[in-house]
Design a protein around this motif. Sequence first.
Motif, mmCIF file in Angstrom:
data_model
loop_
_atom_site.group_PDB
_atom_site.id
_atom_site.type_symbol
_atom_site.label_atom_id
_atom_site.label_comp_id
_atom_site.label_asym_id
_atom_site.label_seq_id
_atom_site.Cartn_x
_atom_site.Cartn_y
_atom_site.Cartn_z
ATOM 1 N N TRP A 29 -34.928 56.695 80.597
ATOM 2 C CA TRP A 29 -34.008 57.635 81.235
ATOM 3 C C TRP A 29 -32.587 57.260 80.848
ATOM 4 O O TRP A 29 -32.334 56.140 80.374
ATOM 5 C CB TRP A 29 -34.171 57.530 82.754
ATOM 6 C CG TRP A 29 -33.721 58.720 83.555
ATOM 7 C CD1 TRP A 29 -32.618 58.801 84.368
ATOM 8 C CD2 TRP A 29 -34.375 59.979 83.662
ATOM 9 N NE1 TRP A 29 -32.555 60.033 84.958
ATOM 10 C CE2 TRP A 29 -33.623 60.784 84.545
ATOM 11 C CE3 TRP A 29 -35.523 60.520 83.083
ATOM 12 C CZ2 TRP A 29 -33.977 62.095 84.866
ATOM 13 C CZ3 TRP A 29 -35.886 61.815 83.400
ATOM 14 C CH2 TRP A 29 -35.131 62.587 84.279
ATOM 15 N N ASN B 218 -36.855 60.227 75.297
ATOM 16 C CA ASN B 218 -35.721 59.987 76.189
ATOM 17 C C ASN B 218 -34.778 58.882 75.723
ATOM 18 O O ASN B 218 -33.680 58.757 76.249
ATOM 19 C CB ASN B 218 -36.223 59.642 77.596
ATOM 20 C CG ASN B 218 -36.708 60.867 78.359
ATOM 21 O OD1 ASN B 218 -36.568 61.991 77.894
ATOM 22 N ND2 ASN B 218 -37.276 60.652 79.532
ATOM 23 N N ASN C 275 -33.712 63.326 79.112
ATOM 24 C CA ASN C 275 -34.185 63.057 80.472
ATOM 25 C C ASN C 275 -35.370 63.940 80.873
ATOM 26 O O ASN C 275 -35.354 64.636 81.895
ATOM 27 C CB ASN C 275 -33.045 63.192 81.485
ATOM 28 C CG ASN C 275 -32.189 61.928 81.542
ATOM 29 O OD1 ASN C 275 -32.438 60.960 80.819
ATOM 30 N ND2 ASN C 275 -31.192 61.929 82.401
#
Length: 617
Positions: free
Chosen positions: A477, A65, A56
């Motif tokens: 994310w 990510n 993240n």
Amino acid sequence: MNKIQSLFAAALLATATGCADDSGNNAENEIELQAAEKPVIYQVMTRLFGNTNPTNKPWGTIEENGVGKFNDFTPEVLAEIRELGATHIWYTGALHHALVGDYTEYGISNDDPDVVKGRAGSPYAIKDYYSVNPDLAEKPAERLQEFRALIDRSHAQGLKVIIDIVPNHVARAYESQHKPEGVRDFGADDDTSVAYARDNNFYYVAGEDFSVPVSDAGYRPLNGETHPLVDDQFNESPAKWTGNGARSPQPAIDDWYETVKINFGVRPDDSKDFPELSAEFAQKDYTAHAQFWADKQVPDSWQKFRDIAHYWLDFGVDGFRYDMAGMVPVEFWSYLNSSIKMKKPDALLLAEIYTPERYRDYIHLGKMDYLYDKVGTYDTLRAIMAGDESTDALVPLQQSLADIAPQMLHFMENHDEQRIASPEFAGDADAGKPAMLVSAALSAAPTLVYFGQELGEEASEDAGFGKASRTTIFDYWSVPSVRRWLQGESTDEEQQLRGFYQRLMNFSAASEALRGDYRDIHGYNREHGEGYDEQLFAFARWAGDEKLLVIANFGKESKEVKLQLPAELLQQWQLQDGKFAVADQLSSAKSHLVVSEGKGEMSLQLEPLASHIFRIN
């Protein structure tokens, strides 16, 4: 007994459960509602859901990510979503949208970061309506096959599949690599020398070139990272109108500059260049609407979106969520939705719309199944949670929606709204319990749960383009609470909250009373109840032998309450004098209803944020 009722019945053997459905109000605060399926829609941001990479890093790349895949929705995961009570799963961001990544080896052109929001891109800037996001496939060349397999797995677990259609706008660099033979891309045949022509797909700023917007706040694509295409240039000549309707060749940074507006035959002066429906069509079914359009000449964009919708129905999709439907003329919706219903009568059609004065037109003339109840129930419940409004406000609001209540989608989270647990909203996931109880129990409307909501997701970090309090839809994310759940590491608090949502959603789908009659008892108790205040909300639901009293405490303090039932309700329920056991369907709480001389009273000790559905035995 259907599968969801079977699941609920099994759960009921182990623990009491509960929640709601179905409502409305007439002059006597009472209305009869027809029985109907009550969908529970589980919305997932497909790219985020299965990502278990904990890095993240703000503005992180897909390599840093990670990204969720279609294959992360295993049969086991889908079964648990079904067991949560979901009847439908909405795969947000499944379609191929503009993103910053190199897939040229698969014949996909690179997108320019100057006109992409974030790095992973907005799921509402569609680049190819006939394909899916290559990021989500294990093998990008086989992405359509992988998505078809996901649809099949979803169906195998009893979940119907919803995807987005975004008729108002497309990505600035729309280019379909997977369109069927004979289909022409949006804009391919436009006359670009004029601002408007009926069969143009876009509007143009004739004779002027597009200029990339400039940010006064110092925003730079990719957070200022060096990239060969980040040069404040994007070749678009002539410039097209921007997705939100901005007509300047250089849109503002706050405009939807990554998209261009679709022309549906509405002239620049807002007059209509297509046949209109007479008022009598509000009373006609979709077959009459389909017959009306059968011999009409309609704008080219209408036909393109009809073909897109039919393509995905043939692919196996069960319905659509329409982005910003209120920005598109209602006649188009009549044309599109009637064609969909002729092909698949049980397709679920859900519209995002924020103008209450137009709700009935979009339902009756536009043939929508459901509309967002954001400017109404959501906003009011949020204000009550914040202490800015009394529960008294719910009574006139629901009266105003009584005739369309079963068609107003209820939610307390989605990708546009702040997370309940975020400090910017309630700061406490448990604070959402009474609001969700009311949302699910108040009417026959469907209920939406946004992935991670049932785990108390806080969305506490800035992801890059996406900011804290709303789970990002623009960045690569992972969602911490969902990541823990997928890895079997949910906290005790997360497990307890998910248990509440599971009991609530399953009961709302199985209960006949929540598809039955409704009576407001809030006003009566504000006048006659003991300890009943503006932080409480109560109503009755019933059908056949199932009689329910629903009460929510939005306050953060315990309350001793003597709930009063009006004589008219007792007569309706045919309750004679006596003492009746009542059991909460969401917990092990029990009480008694005492009926004496035509009056009913129930003594309750309500905990902070209590959420109860009491069944009278």
